[in-house]
Scaffold this active site. Sequence first.
Site, mmCIF file in Angstrom:
data_model
loop_
_atom_site.group_PDB
_atom_site.id
_atom_site.type_symbol
_atom_site.label_atom_id
_atom_site.label_comp_id
_atom_site.label_asym_id
_atom_site.label_seq_id
_atom_site.Cartn_x
_atom_site.Cartn_y
_atom_site.Cartn_z
ATOM 1 N N HIS A 161 -1.468 17.487 -26.625
ATOM 2 C CA HIS A 161 -1.131 16.334 -27.481
ATOM 3 C C HIS A 161 -2.010 15.122 -27.192
ATOM 4 O O HIS A 161 -2.018 14.170 -27.971
ATOM 5 C CB HIS A 161 0.343 15.963 -27.288
ATOM 6 C CG HIS A 161 1.278 16.992 -27.869
ATOM 7 N ND1 HIS A 161 1.946 16.805 -29.058
ATOM 8 C CD2 HIS A 161 1.635 18.224 -27.439
ATOM 9 C CE1 HIS A 161 2.679 17.870 -29.319
ATOM 10 N NE2 HIS A 161 2.516 18.753 -28.348
ATOM 11 N N ASP A 364 -6.030 7.726 -27.745
ATOM 12 C CA ASP A 364 -4.765 8.326 -28.205
ATOM 13 C C ASP A 364 -5.066 9.686 -28.811
ATOM 14 O O ASP A 364 -6.031 9.819 -29.575
ATOM 15 C CB ASP A 364 -4.149 7.429 -29.293
ATOM 16 C CG ASP A 364 -2.633 7.353 -29.182
ATOM 17 O OD1 ASP A 364 -2.035 8.312 -28.670
ATOM 18 O OD2 ASP A 364 -2.062 6.345 -29.626
HETATM 19 C C1 GDG Z 1 1.730 11.943 -27.541
HETATM 20 C C2 GDG Z 1 0.290 11.457 -27.718
HETATM 21 C C3 GDG Z 1 0.426 12.024 -30.154
HETATM 22 C C4 GDG Z 1 8.174 4.270 -30.204
HETATM 23 N N1 GDG Z 1 9.031 3.276 -29.871
HETATM 24 C C5 GDG Z 1 10.210 3.590 -30.421
HETATM 25 C C6 GDG Z 1 10.065 4.778 -31.121
HETATM 26 N N2 GDG Z 1 8.810 5.194 -30.960
HETATM 27 C C7 GDG Z 1 8.284 6.420 -31.550
HETATM 28 C C8 GDG Z 1 7.347 6.196 -32.710
HETATM 29 C C9 GDG Z 1 6.569 7.506 -32.687
HETATM 30 C C10 GDG Z 1 6.544 7.865 -31.206
HETATM 31 O O1 GDG Z 1 7.561 7.109 -30.571
HETATM 32 C C11 GDG Z 1 5.233 7.534 -30.541
HETATM 33 O O2 GDG Z 1 4.267 8.305 -31.132
HETATM 34 P P1 GDG Z 1 2.792 8.438 -30.528
HETATM 35 O O3 GDG Z 1 2.012 9.308 -31.439
HETATM 36 O O4 GDG Z 1 2.260 7.071 -30.227
HETATM 37 O O5 GDG Z 1 3.147 9.271 -29.229
HETATM 38 P P2 GDG Z 1 3.078 9.418 -27.646
HETATM 39 O O6 GDG Z 1 4.449 9.203 -27.133
HETATM 40 O O7 GDG Z 1 1.990 8.676 -26.958
HETATM 41 O O8 GDG Z 1 2.769 11.019 -27.598
HETATM 42 C C12 GDG Z 1 0.032 10.960 -29.130
HETATM 43 C C13 GDG Z 1 1.841 12.524 -29.894
HETATM 44 O O9 GDG Z 1 1.988 12.973 -28.546
HETATM 45 C C14 GDG Z 1 2.178 13.717 -30.806
HETATM 46 O O10 GDG Z 1 1.274 14.775 -30.643
HETATM 47 O O11 GDG Z 1 0.354 11.462 -31.453
HETATM 48 O O12 GDG Z 1 -1.339 10.653 -29.289
HETATM 49 O O13 GDG Z 1 -0.011 10.434 -26.778
HETATM 50 O O14 GDG Z 1 7.241 8.530 -33.357
HETATM 51 O O15 GDG Z 1 8.065 5.997 -33.892
HETATM 52 N N3 GDG Z 1 11.055 5.369 -31.817
HETATM 53 C C15 GDG Z 1 12.254 4.742 -31.804
HETATM 54 N N4 GDG Z 1 12.469 3.573 -31.140
HETATM 55 C C16 GDG Z 1 11.482 2.969 -30.442
HETATM 56 O O16 GDG Z 1 11.721 1.883 -29.846
HETATM 57 N N5 GDG Z 1 13.268 5.277 -32.481
#
Ligand code: GDG
Length: 467
Positions: A161, A364
């Site tokens: 990821h 990312d």
């Molecule tokens: C890895 C990779 C890749 C965030 N704060 C809250 C909240 N979120 C949710 C967002 C989104 C998710 O968290 C974060 O998504 P990312 O893509 O930035 O993910 P990472 O956690 O870094 O994860 C990344 C991912 O895996 C998938 O393959 O895209 O590059 O690092 O969904 O909405 N959701 C809620 N409250 C919050 O305060 N409900």
Amino acid sequence: MPDGDDKPGGGRLIVLSNRIPRGNIPSGGLVHAIHEALTQFGGLWIGAAEPTPVAEPGLTTIGDDAYERRTFALSEEEHRRYYLGYANSVLWPLFHHRSDLLDIDEGDFDHYATVNKRVARAIAAIAKPNDLIWVQDYHFLMVAHELRALGVSNRIGLFLHIPFPNPSDVMALPQVAMLPAWIAAHDIFGLQTQRDVSSVREMLRADAKTEQLDDGFFRRAGREFCVRAFPIGIDAQAFADAAERATVPRLTIEKRAPLLLGVDRLDYSKGLVHRFEAFAHYLENRPDHYPRPTFLQIAPTSRGDVTAYQEIREELEQTAGAINAQYADLDWTPIRYVNRHVDRDVIAGLYRRADVALVTPLADGMNLVAKEFVAAQDPDDPGVLILSHFAGAVEQMKEALLVNPFDPAGFAHTIADALNMDIRERRRRHDALREGVFRQDIGWWTQRFLDRLSAAPRPIDDYLKAI
Ligand code: GDG
């Protein structure tokens, strides 16, 4: 995804991920997609148990319906050294181009290897000949190799990821010499972007034992494996529905004042300090007659036990405080920084209300927030996505306004461009982005990965004897 008689030899699906849902499955997102795939195939979902003083071998069943959920044990020391240590203080910073944050302790790798071996033995004990094994992420880079050493010839795929380090960064990993063998033990080694595939290819080119074939295939120790990009998507329809239904919380900002929004786990890879500073640069130079914008940043704490995460949290608090002290007025606070988890439905409503989303990581794998924001917009009056060149999402989302987060002046100009964009250009960009986000959604991603894995040539016995 293959179903019914199309399943290869009627095999089940075995998914391994660090986190495993304990109760109800949340709608939308990766967890839901894995749940759907498992419901269709039947099989098992394996994830980490809560840490205990001593870790026993084997698996514990925690749920059983269309498929089983089981946990592997983790001791408290392993949690500290395999999870917080090697996985999140070595692999995570290294793979996000932050060798300066590496915290290498030889013993941590031993615990990583112990956990990977324990998980591999548990899977080897339950895997039936035609089961597909699908490993998620950087916590389990050695599991496939250990499975092969145990004589397991099933098809095994891993999806990473996070980004893959470039050839010079990867040299900072003490175990770099083992990486080609770990990767080659899979049938499919899946990555988010072409950029990551190129980094793996570069590393394998330097490995004397690996031969590059056509179409993403390589040969090592007598067997072929494939390295390919599978850009992850979101459940776009579910997000659009949630956004339409959502009531936007009362924000106490001026009526026609623009809202800029960021939503990130509080992680140094997400570029939050750079983002705050670019916004300050924008405030410094913006014309006086503009309505005063509010930048709302939601950033719940993550991995709070790791020093580098405590430091970024402090730095961000100080930066937000200093900028607000300099620019705030009696009736206006430019940055609202919310350091806690916010409900998904509220996030969906905020995406829809926001005029601009700031998705500006320094590194990312993909970044799902970029896609969620697009899915949540009103197509008749859409907001503008500002996206960093360093998010994996950039390969699919060229119609966003692209920024270099390291250049505060350029970033500030882009914020001004976003706030000034006329409705026709907003719609043109949004239509194109939305089409991609809906077409290449999470179902598309799961299906592509599992189709490829099902069709992979089987490992050959000579290889199993050779390793
Ligand atoms: C890895 C990779 C890749 C965030 N704060 C809250 C909240 N979120 C949710 C967002 C989104 C998710 O968290 C974060 O998504 P990312 O893509 O930035 O993910 P990472 O956690 O870094 O994860 C990344 C991912 O895996 C998938 O393959 O895209 O590059 O690092 O969904 O909405 N959701 C809620 N409250 C919050 O305060 N409900």
